[in-house]
Scaffold this motif. Structure first.
Motif, PDB file in Angstrom:
ATOM      1  N   ILE A  57       0.841  -1.102   0.049  1.00  0.00           N
ATOM      2  CA  ILE A  57       0.047   0.008  -0.003  1.00  0.00           C
ATOM      3  C   ILE A  57       0.920   1.226  -0.065  1.00  0.00           C
ATOM      4  CG2 ILE A  57      -1.660   1.453   1.179  1.00  0.00           C
ATOM      5  CD1 ILE A  57      -2.982  -1.103   2.370  1.00  0.00           C
ATOM      6  N   MET A  58       0.832   1.995  -1.096  1.00  0.00           N
ATOM      7  CA  MET A  58       1.602   3.392  -1.071  1.00  0.00           C
ATOM      8  C   MET A  58       0.761   4.459  -1.325  1.00  0.00           C
ATOM      9  SD  MET A  58       4.917   3.975  -3.432  1.00  0.00           S
ATOM     10  CE  MET A  58       3.864   4.032  -4.878  1.00  0.00           C
ATOM     11  N   LEU A  59       0.644   5.443  -0.310  1.00  0.00           N
ATOM     12  CA  LEU A  59       0.026   6.590  -0.398  1.00  0.00           C
ATOM     13  C   LEU A  59       0.684   7.686  -0.493  1.00  0.00           C
ATOM     14  CD1 LEU A  59      -2.512   5.715   2.294  1.00  0.00           C
ATOM     15  CD2 LEU A  59      -2.736   5.173   0.160  1.00  0.00           C
ATOM     16  N   LYS A  60       0.526   8.549  -1.337  1.00  0.00           N
ATOM     17  CA  LYS A  60       1.306   9.989  -1.674  1.00  0.00           C
ATOM     18  C   LYS A  60       0.382  11.109  -1.531  1.00  0.00           C
ATOM     19  CE  LYS A  60       3.140   8.763  -5.301  1.00  0.00           C
ATOM     20  NZ  LYS A  60       3.917   8.733  -6.538  1.00  0.00           N
ATOM     21  N   PHE A  61       0.665  12.277  -0.999  1.00  0.00           N
ATOM     22  CA  PHE A  61      -0.108  13.503  -1.056  1.00  0.00           C
ATOM     23  C   PHE A  61       0.962  14.724  -1.460  1.00  0.00           C
ATOM     24  CE2 PHE A  61      -1.516  17.259   1.253  1.00  0.00           C
ATOM     25  CZ  PHE A  61      -2.996  17.518   0.561  1.00  0.00           C
ATOM     26  N   LYS A  62       0.669  15.036  -2.563  1.00  0.00           N
ATOM     27  CA  LYS A  62       1.209  16.107  -3.408  1.00  0.00           C
ATOM     28  C   LYS A  62       0.552  17.524  -3.321  1.00  0.00           C
ATOM     29  CE  LYS A  62       2.635  15.014  -7.307  1.00  0.00           C
ATOM     30  NZ  LYS A  62       3.064  14.639  -8.813  1.00  0.00           N
ATOM     31  N   THR A  63       1.479  18.532  -3.068  1.00  0.00           N
ATOM     32  CA  THR A  63       1.004  19.856  -2.919  1.00  0.00           C
ATOM     33  C   THR A  63       1.685  20.863  -3.876  1.00  0.00           C
ATOM     34  OG1 THR A  63       2.369  20.366  -0.982  1.00  0.00           O
ATOM     35  CG2 THR A  63       0.261  19.399  -0.591  1.00  0.00           C
ATOM     36  N   GLU A  64       1.081  21.999  -4.297  1.00  0.00           N
ATOM     37  CA  GLU A  64       1.917  22.943  -5.074  1.00  0.00           C
ATOM     38  C   GLU A  64       1.429  24.346  -4.495  1.00  0.00           C
ATOM     39  OE1 GLU A  64       2.141  25.855  -8.115  1.00  0.00           O
ATOM     40  OE2 GLU A  64       0.281  24.989  -7.771  1.00  0.00           O
ATOM     41  N   ARG A  65       2.531  25.127  -4.209  1.00  0.00           N
ATOM     42  CA  ARG A  65       2.374  26.537  -3.899  1.00  0.00           C
ATOM     43  C   ARG A  65       3.464  27.364  -4.613  1.00  0.00           C
ATOM     44  NH1 ARG A  65      -1.468  24.299  -2.833  1.00  0.00           N
ATOM     45  NH2 ARG A  65      -2.669  24.470  -0.915  1.00  0.00           N
ATOM     46  N   ASN A  66       3.224  28.200  -5.435  1.00  0.00           N
ATOM     47  CA  ASN A  66       4.152  29.180  -5.990  1.00  0.00           C
ATOM     48  C   ASN A  66       4.978  28.487  -7.070  1.00  0.00           C
ATOM     49  OD1 ASN A  66       2.899  31.411  -4.506  1.00  0.00           O
ATOM     50  ND2 ASN A  66       4.209  31.013  -2.651  1.00  0.00           N
ATOM     51  N   GLY A  67       4.420  27.441  -7.609  1.00  0.00           N
ATOM     52  CA  GLY A  67       5.118  26.664  -8.588  1.00  0.00           C
ATOM     53  C   GLY A  67       6.205  25.634  -8.230  1.00  0.00           C
ATOM     54  N   LEU A 141      -3.800  -8.045  -2.080  1.00  0.00           N
ATOM     55  CA  LEU A 141      -4.221  -6.860  -2.740  1.00  0.00           C
ATOM     56  C   LEU A 141      -2.903  -5.753  -2.742  1.00  0.00           C
ATOM     57  CD1 LEU A 141      -4.829  -4.187  -0.538  1.00  0.00           C
ATOM     58  CD2 LEU A 141      -6.774  -5.673  -0.202  1.00  0.00           C
ATOM     59  N   TRP A 142      -2.635  -5.110  -3.671  1.00  0.00           N
ATOM     60  CA  TRP A 142      -1.828  -3.960  -4.038  1.00  0.00           C
ATOM     61  C   TRP A 142      -2.378  -2.656  -4.375  1.00  0.00           C
ATOM     62  CZ3 TRP A 142      -1.670  -8.763  -5.689  1.00  0.00           C
ATOM     63  CH2 TRP A 142      -0.470  -9.642  -5.213  1.00  0.00           C
ATOM     64  N   LEU A 143      -2.151  -1.652  -3.748  1.00  0.00           N
ATOM     65  CA  LEU A 143      -2.866  -0.372  -3.813  1.00  0.00           C
ATOM     66  C   LEU A 143      -2.011   0.754  -3.782  1.00  0.00           C
ATOM     67  CD1 LEU A 143      -5.713   0.992  -4.054  1.00  0.00           C
ATOM     68  CD2 LEU A 143      -5.641   0.994  -1.469  1.00  0.00           C
ATOM     69  N   GLU A 144      -2.200   1.563  -4.691  1.00  0.00           N
ATOM     70  CA  GLU A 144      -1.526   2.921  -4.845  1.00  0.00           C
ATOM     71  C   GLU A 144      -2.285   3.964  -5.052  1.00  0.00           C
ATOM     72  OE1 GLU A 144       2.030   5.034  -7.592  1.00  0.00           O
ATOM     73  OE2 GLU A 144       1.730   2.832  -7.591  1.00  0.00           O
ATOM     74  N   ILE A 145      -2.186   5.004  -3.983  1.00  0.00           N
ATOM     75  CA  ILE A 145      -3.149   6.161  -4.084  1.00  0.00           C
ATOM     76  C   ILE A 145      -2.359   7.438  -4.100  1.00  0.00           C
ATOM     77  CG2 ILE A 145      -4.640   7.468  -2.856  1.00  0.00           C
ATOM     78  CD1 ILE A 145      -6.015   5.036  -4.023  1.00  0.00           C
ATOM     79  N   GLU A 146      -2.772   8.472  -5.107  1.00  0.00           N
ATOM     80  CA  GLU A 146      -1.724   9.789  -5.125  1.00  0.00           C
ATOM     81  C   GLU A 146      -2.961  11.008  -4.955  1.00  0.00           C
ATOM     82  OE1 GLU A 146       1.422  10.768  -7.844  1.00  0.00           O
ATOM     83  OE2 GLU A 146       0.089  11.947  -8.795  1.00  0.00           O
ATOM     84  N   ARG A 147      -2.989  11.813  -4.095  1.00  0.00           N
ATOM     85  CA  ARG A 147      -3.732  12.942  -3.829  1.00  0.00           C
ATOM     86  C   ARG A 147      -3.098  14.097  -4.072  1.00  0.00           C
ATOM     87  NH1 ARG A 147      -8.318  11.926   0.789  1.00  0.00           N
ATOM     88  NH2 ARG A 147      -8.582   9.804   0.163  1.00  0.00           N
ATOM     89  N   THR A 148      -3.642  15.226  -4.874  1.00  0.00           N
ATOM     90  CA  THR A 148      -2.832  16.252  -5.109  1.00  0.00           C
ATOM     91  C   THR A 148      -3.854  17.359  -4.952  1.00  0.00           C
ATOM     92  OG1 THR A 148      -2.083  15.093  -7.158  1.00  0.00           O
ATOM     93  CG2 THR A 148      -1.914  17.542  -7.243  1.00  0.00           C
ATOM     94  N   ASP A 149      -3.029  18.515  -4.224  1.00  0.00           N
ATOM     95  CA  ASP A 149      -3.661  19.734  -3.901  1.00  0.00           C
ATOM     96  C   ASP A 149      -2.891  20.671  -4.772  1.00  0.00           C
ATOM     97  OD1 ASP A 149      -4.797  22.067  -2.988  1.00  0.00           O
ATOM     98  OD2 ASP A 149      -4.472  21.646  -0.667  1.00  0.00           O
TER      99      ASP A 149
END
Length: 227
Positions: A57-67, A141-149
């Protein structure tokens, strides 16, 4: 009866796929399920449900601020991963108890096994103590989730209009280009699921299948680009 048993097995696979995504994301998922090959379940009446091993299970949270993009991994401890596994197993049991074609034998003996190899070894030597079990369902089970803000930028033309104040005034009609910020949130995911049905007597793997699903949901962003 054979057709109905096959339908229940296919329905079971669908429920497991949906459950895993619902556990991992609050957004709605669109899934398509292909039916596995026809299997013979005529002599299988009593079923025990084993564990659903977590492959990865691989979870990632990506954020972008000012490029500037930053990626933050989300780590799950062993207890949280076991909670996901138990939730999938609970959904399987609920489905089986709702159908008259299979009877669930409530036992934790097969769930406590560490993985599929341990289950196959136990079945091959007939070392299990649970009685009146025809087959066991388990999986991995194998699960990969990527959330982006993030935020998107676009150049928009804003029109300003001022009507004439008198007969000698031409008024004002002006277009100004302005940078607009469009915040958005998105979720992408990939699921791999192996599910197996093992008959105890005679010992054989009746059915096994490996399915993969992809998922995406996005809210916000520039008009017309949400999916």
């Amino acid at each position: 009866m054979k057709f109905l048993n096959n339908y229940i097995f296919n329905h079971l696979l669908l429920i497991i796929l949906i459950t895993v995504f619902l556990i991992s994301s609050c957004a709605k998922a669109t899934l398509t399920v292909r039916s596995p090959a026809e299997i013979n379940t005529r002599k299988i009446k009593n079923i025990a449900v084993g564990g659903f091993e977590i492959g990865r299970i691989m979870l990632k949270f990506k954020t972008e601020r000012n490029g500037v993009w930053q990626t933050h991994p989300v780590l799950l401890n062993d207890e949280q991963q076991k909670s996901i596994s138990r939730s999938v197993r609970a959904r399987v049991i609920n489905l089986l108890t709702a159908t008259p074609y299979f009877k669930v034998i409530f036992s934790d003996e097969f769930e406590k096994l560490g993985n599929d190899s341990a289950l196959q070894q136990l079945v091959s030597v007939r070392g299990y103590k649970t009685k009146n079990v025809d087959a066991v369902i388990n999986g991995k089970l194998w699960l990969e989730i990527e959330r982006t803000d993030g935020v998107e930028l676009s150049k928009e033309g804003l029109e300003y209009f001022r009507p004439p104040r008198s007969r000698n005034s031409l008024g004002l009609n002006l277009t100004v280009d302005q940078v607009v910020w469009w915040p958005y949130k998105s979720t992408r995911g990939t699921l791999g699921l192996e599910i197996k049905l093992t008959r105890l007597l005679p010992t054989e793997v009746v059915a096994t299948t490996f399915e993969t699903r992809t998922y995406s949901q996005r809210i916000g962003g520039r008009s017309g680009e949400s999916f």
